[in-house]
Design a protein around this motif. Structure first.
Motif, short mmCIF file in Angstrom:
data_model
loop_
_atom_site.label_atom_id
_atom_site.label_comp_id
_atom_site.label_asym_id
_atom_site.label_seq_id
_atom_site.Cartn_x
_atom_site.Cartn_y
_atom_site.Cartn_z
N GLU A 7 1.24 4.15 -3.94
CA GLU A 7 1.65 2.74 -3.99
C GLU A 7 2.89 2.59 -4.88
O GLU A 7 3.80 1.83 -4.57
N PHE A 50 -3.38 -1.63 -5.42
CA PHE A 50 -4.39 -0.59 -5.60
C PHE A 50 -4.70 -0.20 -7.05
O PHE A 50 -5.77 0.28 -7.33
N ARG A 95 -11.09 2.29 -2.53
CA ARG A 95 -10.12 2.49 -1.43
C ARG A 95 -9.89 1.17 -0.68
O ARG A 95 -10.80 0.37 -0.52
N GLY A 96 -8.66 1.01 -0.25
CA GLY A 96 -8.30 -0.24 0.43
C GLY A 96 -8.00 -1.36 -0.56
O GLY A 96 -7.83 -2.52 -0.18
N GLY A 97 -7.92 -1.00 -1.85
CA GLY A 97 -7.85 -2.02 -2.91
C GLY A 97 -6.54 -2.76 -3.06
O GLY A 97 -6.47 -3.71 -3.85
N SER A 98 -5.52 -2.39 -2.30
CA SER A 98 -4.28 -3.17 -2.40
C SER A 98 -4.50 -4.61 -1.96
O SER A 98 -3.82 -5.52 -2.43
N SER A 101 0.86 -1.19 0.00
CA SER A 101 0.00 0.00 0.00
C SER A 101 0.89 1.23 0.00
O SER A 101 2.11 1.13 0.14
N THR A 121 -2.28 8.45 0.36
CA THR A 121 -3.35 8.45 -0.66
C THR A 121 -4.29 9.65 -0.47
O THR A 121 -4.70 10.29 -1.45
N LYS A 177 -2.61 9.85 5.59
CA LYS A 177 -2.32 8.77 4.65
C LYS A 177 -1.88 9.42 3.34
O LYS A 177 -2.51 10.38 2.88
N1 ASP Z 1 -3.76 3.45 -0.52
C1 ASP Z 1 -5.07 3.07 -0.85
C2 ASP Z 1 -6.03 3.54 0.22
O1 ASP Z 1 -5.62 4.20 1.16
C3 ASP Z 1 -5.21 1.62 -1.13
C4 ASP Z 1 -4.78 0.69 -0.03
O2 ASP Z 1 -4.11 1.09 0.91
O3 ASP Z 1 -5.16 -0.47 -0.09
O4 ASP Z 1 -7.19 3.29 0.14
#
Ligand code: ASP
Length: 435
Positions: A114, A167, A180-183, A36, A49, A47
């Motif tokens: 990323e 991601f 979001r959170g797609g890693s 990530s 992102t 963060k």
């Molecule tokens: N960096 C991206 C986010 O904060 C993806 C990830 O961390 O999975 O959503």
């Protein structure tokens, strides 16, 4: 071989990166590493992102984004300086900045967290850097799993060990991201493509807990959970893992191990397709979701009207409202919907129900919460609901609705929101409390 994904907090600063390196080198099976963007850390509250998204927004409005970008620069430069890496991070940061200035797309800009994170880690551990744009492909904004798996297989065959940014991927040559959170999803797609024996997902908690620690004091960790159980729990709001991360692995029987970068020796939670191991506590997890409205319709003989339910669901469908549950009796049916959907449209929906269904009476109730009691151990086990409902009764919790999934994997209980926390605690104590 293992595919290993590290979340943002595991990459927030040089101290965390050292832990990541130790984890990778502790097991020679850890060959493909997905990362990530740096998340919140001890010395930074943002963060990467989120910061990149801000830069894109400012730049899009022709506003100066230097101040925000400087925070991003500091995060990466500090890591590279602290670790004494040879990588020319200044040049990479300058390139990204120029692309933002030149009007790069939102997806491109947010993906750079990323991208840079993977470049830095690859340099630190001496693995190859492989760009996710060559591995992950989208079609009409949706992951093209087959094509991605084929490309991953081909390309990674040329790299014994690699670090890959999570991601994002590409569609028609343009960078595109997951939600979001797609890693987590990137890691899972790669794990499925290379047929590894395990997908390890390192985060800042030691896996899933039986209940929310903000509600239950020191809840027990979940050792093993099946994909199906996790679906039932994640749907109700337990979000340690992106929910789309499950699908690529489920059919291939590849287990996911959720682990903690800060406590790597803890076993974490193992997510598997099937599990024969009995959980002596029977329930695997207890979770819930607040803020539902229940609309109850009454009509004598509604069951004999063949088109009644179709008309009923059409009203919700045409108002773009998802139905959560629909418990019914002989002459009544209740429709449970999330407040976020129904609140702005309540009057319209009530009016349409009245017109199209010609009902005898209509009422609604707000402040309903749903509790999901989930466990593969309930199947064929007698007394699980008796124990659950007795625990609720002892606490004086009034039950508004009950529904047991036909797979006997879960029981959903509707209660008043004011009882939400007490209800979860009482069920937890019944199945997990010290006796
Ligand atoms: N960096 C991206 C986010 O904060 C993806 C990830 O961390 O999975 O959503």
């Amino acid at each position: 071989m293992k595919v290993v994904k590290f979340g943002g907090s595991s990459l927030a600063d040089s101290t965390q990166l050292k832990k990541v390196k130790d984890i990778i080198f502790a097991d020679s099976d850890r060959k493909y590493i997905v990362v990530s963007a740096p998340g919140k850390g001890v010395n930074n509250n943002h963060k990467v992102t989120d910061l990149l998204a801000m830069c894109h927004q400012l730049s899009d409005h022709d506003l100066n984004f230097n101040e925000v970008y400087r925070i991003i620069e500091d995060i990466y430069k500090n890591i590279v300086d602290d670790l004494g890496l040879a990588i020319d991070i200044d040049a990479i940061l300058a390139e990204v900045k120029e692309e933002i200035t030149n009007g790069a797309s939102y997806d491109f800009v947010v993906s750079r967290g990323e991208y840079m994170s993977a470049r830095v880690l690859a340099s630190f551990i001496g693995y190859d850097f492989v760009d996710a744009k060559d591995l992950i492909t989208f079609n009409d904004g949706i992951l093209d799993l087959e094509r991605s798996q084929a490309d991953i297989k081909d390309i990674l065959a040329k790299h014994d060990r690699a670090v890959i940014p999570g991601f994002y991927g590409q569609e028609n040559g343009e960078i595109m991201t997951f939600s979001r959170g797609g890693s987590d999803v990137t890691g899972s797609v790669i794990a499925s493509a290379v047929d590894c024996k395990m997908y390890e997902n390192f985060t800042d908690v030691s896996g899933f807990l039986v209940a929310d620690p903000r509600i239950v004091k020191n809840p027990k960790p979940i050792g093993t959970i099946t994909y199906k159980e996790l679906r039932e729990l994640s749907y109700m709001g337990a979000n340690v893992l992106h929910e789309e991360a499950i699908f690529p692995l489920r059919d291939k029987n590849i287990p996911i191990n959720i682990k903690n970068t800060n406590k790597p020796d803890k076993p974490g939670t193992l997510i598997v397709s099937n599990c024969d191991v009995k959980n002596k506590n029977i329930l695997t997890g207890i979770t819930g979701k607040r803020d539902f409205t229940s609309i109850t319709l009454e009509k004598v003989n509604m069951n004999s009207e063949k088109d009644f339910f179709r008309k009923l669901t059409t009203v919700f469908e045409s108002n773009d409202i998802s139905i959560e549950h629909m418990p019914s009796g002989i002459d009544t049916v209740s429709v449970l919907v999330a407040d976020s959907y129904i609140t702005p449209k309540l009057n319209k929906v009530l009016e349409e129900l009245q017109i199209y269904l010609d009902i005898d009476s209509l009422s609604w109730e707000r402040d309903i919460s749903l509790i999901a009691v989930v466990g593969r151990g309930m199947i064929n086990e007698k007394g699980v609901s008796a124990r659950t409902f007795t625990a609720l009764a002892k606490e004086g919790v009034n039950i508004k609705m009950i529904s047991q999934g036909s797979s006997e994997l879960n029981i959903i209980i509707g209660i008043e929101t004011q009882d939400f926390e007490r209800a979860i605690r009482s069920i937890y104590d019944e199945f997990y409390g010290e006796k």
